[in-house]
Enzyme design. Structure first.
Site, PDB file in Angstrom:
ATOM      1  N   LYS A  76      40.163 -18.078  -9.590  1.00 48.81           N
ATOM      2  CA  LYS A  76      39.852 -18.355  -8.188  1.00 48.81           C
ATOM      3  C   LYS A  76      40.864 -17.635  -7.333  1.00 48.81           C
ATOM      4  O   LYS A  76      42.080 -17.773  -7.556  1.00 48.81           O
ATOM      5  CB  LYS A  76      39.936 -19.878  -7.945  1.00 48.81           C
ATOM      6  CG  LYS A  76      39.575 -20.280  -6.539  1.00 48.81           C
ATOM      7  CD  LYS A  76      38.074 -20.463  -6.366  1.00 48.81           C
ATOM      8  CE  LYS A  76      37.645 -20.467  -4.912  1.00 48.81           C
ATOM      9  NZ  LYS A  76      37.440 -19.100  -4.345  1.00 48.81           N
TER      10      LYS A  76
ATOM     11  N   GLN B  35      48.729 -16.729  -7.193  1.00 47.94           N
ATOM     12  CA  GLN B  35      47.578 -17.625  -7.094  1.00 47.94           C
ATOM     13  C   GLN B  35      47.536 -18.639  -8.250  1.00 47.94           C
ATOM     14  O   GLN B  35      47.067 -19.765  -8.065  1.00 47.94           O
ATOM     15  CB  GLN B  35      46.298 -16.767  -7.088  1.00 47.94           C
ATOM     16  CG  GLN B  35      45.080 -17.469  -6.564  1.00 47.94           C
ATOM     17  CD  GLN B  35      44.968 -17.455  -5.052  1.00 47.94           C
ATOM     18  OE1 GLN B  35      45.223 -16.444  -4.419  1.00 47.94           O
ATOM     19  NE2 GLN B  35      44.595 -18.576  -4.466  1.00 47.94           N
TER      20      GLN B  35
ATOM     21  N   LYS C 154      49.845 -21.493  -7.153  1.00 41.29           N
ATOM     22  CA  LYS C 154      49.302 -22.121  -5.942  1.00 41.29           C
ATOM     23  C   LYS C 154      48.120 -23.021  -6.303  1.00 41.29           C
ATOM     24  O   LYS C 154      48.038 -24.173  -5.893  1.00 41.29           O
ATOM     25  CB  LYS C 154      48.839 -21.008  -4.995  1.00 41.29           C
ATOM     26  CG  LYS C 154      48.219 -21.505  -3.718  1.00 41.29           C
ATOM     27  CD  LYS C 154      47.617 -20.363  -2.924  1.00 41.29           C
ATOM     28  CE  LYS C 154      48.582 -19.192  -2.826  1.00 41.29           C
ATOM     29  NZ  LYS C 154      48.258 -18.281  -1.743  1.00 41.29           N
TER      30      LYS C 154
ATOM     31  N   LYS D 141      42.481 -12.627  -8.358  1.00 39.05           N
ATOM     32  CA  LYS D 141      42.476 -11.957  -7.044  1.00 39.05           C
ATOM     33  C   LYS D 141      41.727 -10.645  -7.190  1.00 39.05           C
ATOM     34  O   LYS D 141      41.638 -10.109  -8.302  1.00 39.05           O
ATOM     35  CB  LYS D 141      43.921 -11.691  -6.593  1.00 39.05           C
ATOM     36  CG  LYS D 141      44.073 -11.463  -5.104  1.00 39.05           C
ATOM     37  CD  LYS D 141      44.138 -12.753  -4.317  1.00 39.05           C
ATOM     38  CE  LYS D 141      44.070 -12.486  -2.819  1.00 39.05           C
ATOM     39  NZ  LYS D 141      44.277 -13.717  -2.047  1.00 39.05           N
TER      40      LYS D 141
ATOM     41  N   GLY E 232      37.593 -14.919   0.625  1.00 37.52           N
ATOM     42  CA  GLY E 232      38.120 -13.900   1.528  1.00 37.52           C
ATOM     43  C   GLY E 232      39.637 -13.771   1.454  1.00 37.52           C
ATOM     44  O   GLY E 232      40.319 -14.566   0.810  1.00 37.52           O
ATOM     45  N   ASP E 233      40.146 -12.748   2.089  1.00 32.55           N
ATOM     46  CA  ASP E 233      41.586 -12.538   2.292  1.00 32.55           C
ATOM     47  C   ASP E 233      41.652 -11.500   3.412  1.00 32.55           C
ATOM     48  O   ASP E 233      40.679 -11.370   4.189  1.00 32.55           O
ATOM     49  CB  ASP E 233      42.256 -12.060   0.990  1.00 32.55           C
ATOM     50  CG  ASP E 233      43.791 -12.043   1.073  1.00 32.55           C
ATOM     51  OD1 ASP E 233      44.402 -13.097   0.908  1.00 32.55           O
ATOM     52  OD2 ASP E 233      44.390 -10.967   1.320  1.00 32.55           O
TER      53      ASP E 233
ATOM     54  N   THR F   2      43.454 -22.760   5.805  1.00 30.11           N
ATOM     55  CA  THR F   2      44.772 -22.210   5.440  1.00 30.11           C
ATOM     56  C   THR F   2      45.761 -22.463   6.576  1.00 30.11           C
ATOM     57  O   THR F   2      46.868 -22.979   6.355  1.00 30.11           O
ATOM     58  CB  THR F   2      44.669 -20.715   5.110  1.00 30.11           C
ATOM     59  OG1 THR F   2      43.647 -20.539   4.138  1.00 30.11           O
ATOM     60  CG2 THR F   2      45.979 -20.182   4.570  1.00 30.11           C
TER      61      THR F   2
ATOM     62  N   ASN G 117      42.680 -14.747  10.461  1.00 29.92           N
ATOM     63  CA  ASN G 117      42.187 -16.085  10.141  1.00 29.92           C
ATOM     64  C   ASN G 117      43.317 -17.109  10.022  1.00 29.92           C
ATOM     65  O   ASN G 117      43.261 -18.181  10.630  1.00 29.92           O
ATOM     66  CB  ASN G 117      41.368 -16.018   8.841  1.00 29.92           C
ATOM     67  CG  ASN G 117      40.969 -17.389   8.357  1.00 29.92           C
ATOM     68  OD1 ASN G 117      41.621 -17.958   7.496  1.00 29.92           O
ATOM     69  ND2 ASN G 117      39.918 -17.944   8.929  1.00 29.92           N
TER      70      ASN G 117
ATOM     71  N   SER H 268      38.516 -24.347  -0.593  1.00 30.55           N
ATOM     72  CA  SER H 268      37.522 -23.599  -1.373  1.00 30.55           C
ATOM     73  C   SER H 268      37.068 -24.433  -2.567  1.00 30.55           C
ATOM     74  O   SER H 268      35.875 -24.454  -2.899  1.00 30.55           O
ATOM     75  CB  SER H 268      38.122 -22.288  -1.887  1.00 30.55           C
ATOM     76  OG  SER H 268      38.086 -21.295  -0.894  1.00 30.55           O
TER      77      SER H 268
HETATM   78  P1  NDP Z   1      43.098 -11.323   8.336  1.00 28.15           P
HETATM   79  O1  NDP Z   1      42.575 -10.011   7.901  1.00 28.15           O
HETATM   80  O2  NDP Z   1      42.172 -12.293   8.983  1.00 28.15           O
HETATM   81  O3  NDP Z   1      44.339 -11.112   9.334  1.00 28.15           O
HETATM   82  C1  NDP Z   1      45.463 -10.407   8.956  1.00 28.15           C
HETATM   83  C2  NDP Z   1      46.375 -10.259  10.160  1.00 28.15           C
HETATM   84  O4  NDP Z   1      47.611  -9.708   9.726  1.00 28.15           O
HETATM   85  C3  NDP Z   1      45.823  -9.317  11.221  1.00 28.15           C
HETATM   86  O5  NDP Z   1      46.284  -9.705  12.476  1.00 28.15           O
HETATM   87  C4  NDP Z   1      46.432  -7.984  10.797  1.00 28.15           C
HETATM   88  O6  NDP Z   1      46.554  -7.049  11.860  1.00 28.15           O
HETATM   89  C5  NDP Z   1      47.794  -8.419  10.319  1.00 28.15           C
HETATM   90  N1  NDP Z   1      48.268  -7.479   9.280  1.00 28.15           N
HETATM   91  C6  NDP Z   1      47.689  -7.213   8.080  1.00 28.15           C
HETATM   92  N2  NDP Z   1      48.356  -6.268   7.415  1.00 28.15           N
HETATM   93  C7  NDP Z   1      49.383  -5.925   8.207  1.00 28.15           C
HETATM   94  C8  NDP Z   1      50.437  -5.005   8.080  1.00 28.15           C
HETATM   95  N3  NDP Z   1      50.566  -4.237   6.986  1.00 28.15           N
HETATM   96  N4  NDP Z   1      51.322  -4.932   9.109  1.00 28.15           N
HETATM   97  C9  NDP Z   1      51.191  -5.726  10.206  1.00 28.15           C
HETATM   98  N5  NDP Z   1      50.198  -6.612  10.383  1.00 28.15           N
HETATM   99  C10 NDP Z   1      49.317  -6.705   9.409  1.00 28.15           C
HETATM  100  O7  NDP Z   1      43.798 -11.972   7.031  1.00 28.15           O
HETATM  101  P2  NDP Z   1      44.179 -13.487   6.754  1.00 28.15           P
HETATM  102  O8  NDP Z   1      44.576 -14.154   8.004  1.00 28.15           O
HETATM  103  O9  NDP Z   1      43.106 -14.064   5.920  1.00 28.15           O
HETATM  104  O10 NDP Z   1      45.448 -13.314   5.789  1.00 28.15           O
HETATM  105  C11 NDP Z   1      46.795 -13.247   6.287  1.00 28.15           C
HETATM  106  C12 NDP Z   1      47.766 -13.573   5.169  1.00 28.15           C
HETATM  107  O11 NDP Z   1      47.502 -14.896   4.677  1.00 28.15           O
HETATM  108  C13 NDP Z   1      47.684 -12.664   3.939  1.00 28.15           C
HETATM  109  O12 NDP Z   1      48.969 -12.548   3.362  1.00 28.15           O
HETATM  110  C14 NDP Z   1      46.797 -13.466   2.998  1.00 28.15           C
HETATM  111  O13 NDP Z   1      46.988 -13.095   1.632  1.00 28.15           O
HETATM  112  C15 NDP Z   1      47.301 -14.867   3.272  1.00 28.15           C
HETATM  113  N6  NDP Z   1      46.403 -15.939   2.895  1.00 28.15           N
HETATM  114  C16 NDP Z   1      45.120 -16.008   3.383  1.00 28.15           C
HETATM  115  C17 NDP Z   1      44.309 -17.059   3.036  1.00 28.15           C
HETATM  116  C18 NDP Z   1      42.962 -17.244   3.635  1.00 28.15           C
HETATM  117  O14 NDP Z   1      42.336 -18.298   3.403  1.00 28.15           O
HETATM  118  N7  NDP Z   1      42.451 -16.301   4.415  1.00 28.15           N
HETATM  119  C19 NDP Z   1      44.736 -18.082   2.064  1.00 28.15           C
HETATM  120  C20 NDP Z   1      46.129 -17.964   1.669  1.00 28.15           C
HETATM  121  C21 NDP Z   1      46.900 -16.924   2.058  1.00 28.15           C
HETATM  122  P3  NDP Z   1      45.553  -5.765  11.905  1.00 28.15           P
HETATM  123  O15 NDP Z   1      44.200  -6.343  12.212  1.00 28.15           O
HETATM  124  O16 NDP Z   1      46.109  -4.908  12.962  1.00 28.15           O
HETATM  125  O17 NDP Z   1      45.608  -5.132  10.522  1.00 28.15           O
END
Ligand code: NDP
Length: 448
Positions: A93, A114, A117, A129, A168-169, A213, A244, A380
């Protein structure tokens, strides 16, 4: 007993040699292994049966070609990945990440994290993943659809509700999940809702999964603060990212009485000393898919700082919710100097090892991602429960389940840290509590 430390160090060396160049994976492994020596001392069976060595080797890794055509008819080739890391506690997962920086290393570090977690949630899910180096940014809906269909045309044979359940991620939200699930359904001739999570609630998704999250991070943060006779209410917070996780962390922080003064995207930082207007952030990011810099058009008193570090902004609470290694040593020092009292990780591995040392020395309340951001995957698993029973729960019921799970995760981390002589160290607590659950299941299954 120095043998345990020696053994761990040898295992880590083997991981580095067997996985050359995969520096994020090395970092994730080292962070966990560095906390496990006392566990090996107490449970020699884990060493005898080489549990740690086995956990560090993915059960399977799939890499595949993803060809697709853009709106002009030009052909593009991306690379797809899915790593099934550990299925001791349930089907693999973990989410899919679509970002140009993705390569095998990225997926392995995320898959490794993961495992622990998912174990911490107490729910029956293993660790995995996946993703691709495809960049959804700037692509039309049709291009994203064609890419997702091509990606799933290979992936479908490797997944299933009892085998491997993606979500998603970064770069994979409701739109991508719709296209991916649609293609799976078509190819397999099955409406197998439980094969994917993060689905839209109108076709099998769970309420609260979108928020889970971010909300979960804030629930964990509140538990950490309460253990120190403090709370989120009345504090100033900074949240990196505007995707997100960031959006729903901001929503819950504001709901619990904190003022959130900054968020960001890869272009720069928005600083709004009056407190962010979340409706504007949602409109820009969830509806218009715009850059965060556009915020100042709606709120001219706010400031856009192109390419700046968000961690220069003074705050009580820091929530990194963007990406890995976004807080380095200098940023961590700045946070400590400016009086930050808690850092809680929404992103996976957002702090470098050097930053973690600074935070530990600074005596901040520090919530590691594998515990603090587990609310997404936990919900999830609740989505899978609803799919299995052909049921749909209310928002309130699902949020309460999430809240309970986050309280339990905090309690398990807290207790494990105390038991192993490091009270308040939730990095140690999370690693040990997660590891022990997986290790005990692996022992029970024999050498497989
Ligand atoms: P999204 O794609 O929805 O958002 C990511 C955000 O982070 C955007 O604002 C993006 O900006 C910014 N970002 C991504 N890469 C970079 C970078 N290299 N430098 C600067 N800013 C960056 O992703 P999520 O919100 O889903 O995920 C965010 C984090 O949370 C990740 O580490 C993910 O693994 C973790 N996570 C997510 C979960 C989930 O349920 N979605 C669960 C657990 C952990 P821009 O649009 O400009 O790229």
């Amino acid at each position: 007993m120095p043998e345990a430390t020696q053994r761990i160090s040898e295992i880590y060396q083997q991981v580095v040699e067997r996985n050359p160049g995969e520096t994020d994976f090395h970092q994730a492994v080292k962070e966990v292994l560095d906390t496990l020596a006392p566990v090996l001392r107490q449970h020699p069976k884990y060493a005898e049966r080489k549990i740690i060595e086995r956990i560090c080797e993915p059960e399977r890794q799939i890499i595949f070609r993803v060809p697709w055509q853009d709106d002009q008819g030009e052909v593009h080739i991306n690379r797809g990945f899915r790593v099934g890391f550990n299925s001791a506690l349930g089907p693999y997962k973990g989410g899919l990440r679509f970002h140009p920086s993705v390569y095998l290393d990225t997926i392995k570090f995320l898959g490794f994290e993961q495992i622990f977690k998912n174990a911490l949630t107490g729910l029956p899910i293993g660790g995995g993943k996946g993703g691709s180096d495809f960049d959804p940014k700037g692509k039309s809906d049709d291009e994203v659809m064609r890419f997702c269909q091509s990606y799933m045309t290979e992936l479908y044979r490797h997944i299933g509700e009892l085998t491997d359940v993606p979500a998603g991620d970064i770069g994979v939200g409701a739109r991508e999940i719709g296209y991916l699930f649609g293609q799976y359904k078509r190819i397999t001739n099955r409406y197998e809702s439980g094969v994917f999570t993060g689905k839209n609630p109108s076709w099998g998704g769970s309420l609260v999964r979108r928020e889970a999250t971010g909300y979960g991070v804030v629930f964990f943060l509140e538990e950490m603060l309460q253990a120190r006779d403090n709370s989120v209410s009345g504090k100033t917070a900074v949240v990196s990212g505007s995707g997100n996780v960031a959006i729903y962390a901001i929503e819950k922080l504001q709901g619990m009485g904190a003022k959130v003064v900054a968020c960001s995207d890869s272009g720069g930082v928005i600083y709004d000393p009056e407190g962010l207007n979340l409706e504007t952030v949602k409109q820009l990011k969830e509806v218009e898919r715009a850059r965060i810099s556009a915020y100042v058009k709606h709120h001219p008193h706010a400031e856009f700082r192109e390419g700046a570090s968000i961690w220069d902004i003074p705050c009580d609470l820091a929530l990194p919710c963007a990406t890995q290694n976004e807080i380095d040593e200098a940023a961590a020092k700045k946070l400590v100097e400016q009086g930050c009292i808690a850092l809680c990780e929404g992103a996976n591995m957002p702090c470098t090892p050097e930053a973690m040392k600074v935070l530990e020395a600074g005596k901040l309340a520090y919530g590691p991602g594998k515990a603090a951001n587990a609310g997404g995957v936990a919900t999830s698993a609740l989505e899978m429960q609803q799919n299995a029973s052909r049921d749909a729960w209310t928002f309130e019921h699902t949020e309460e389940r999430l809240h309970d799970i986050m309280r339990n995760i905090f309690r398990d981390c807290h207790n494990a840290a105390e038991e192993y002589g490091e009270p308040g160290n939730y990095v140690v607590g999370a690693n040990i509590a997660g590891f022990r659950r997986v290790a005990d299941a692996m022992l029970a299954f024999g050498l497989i």
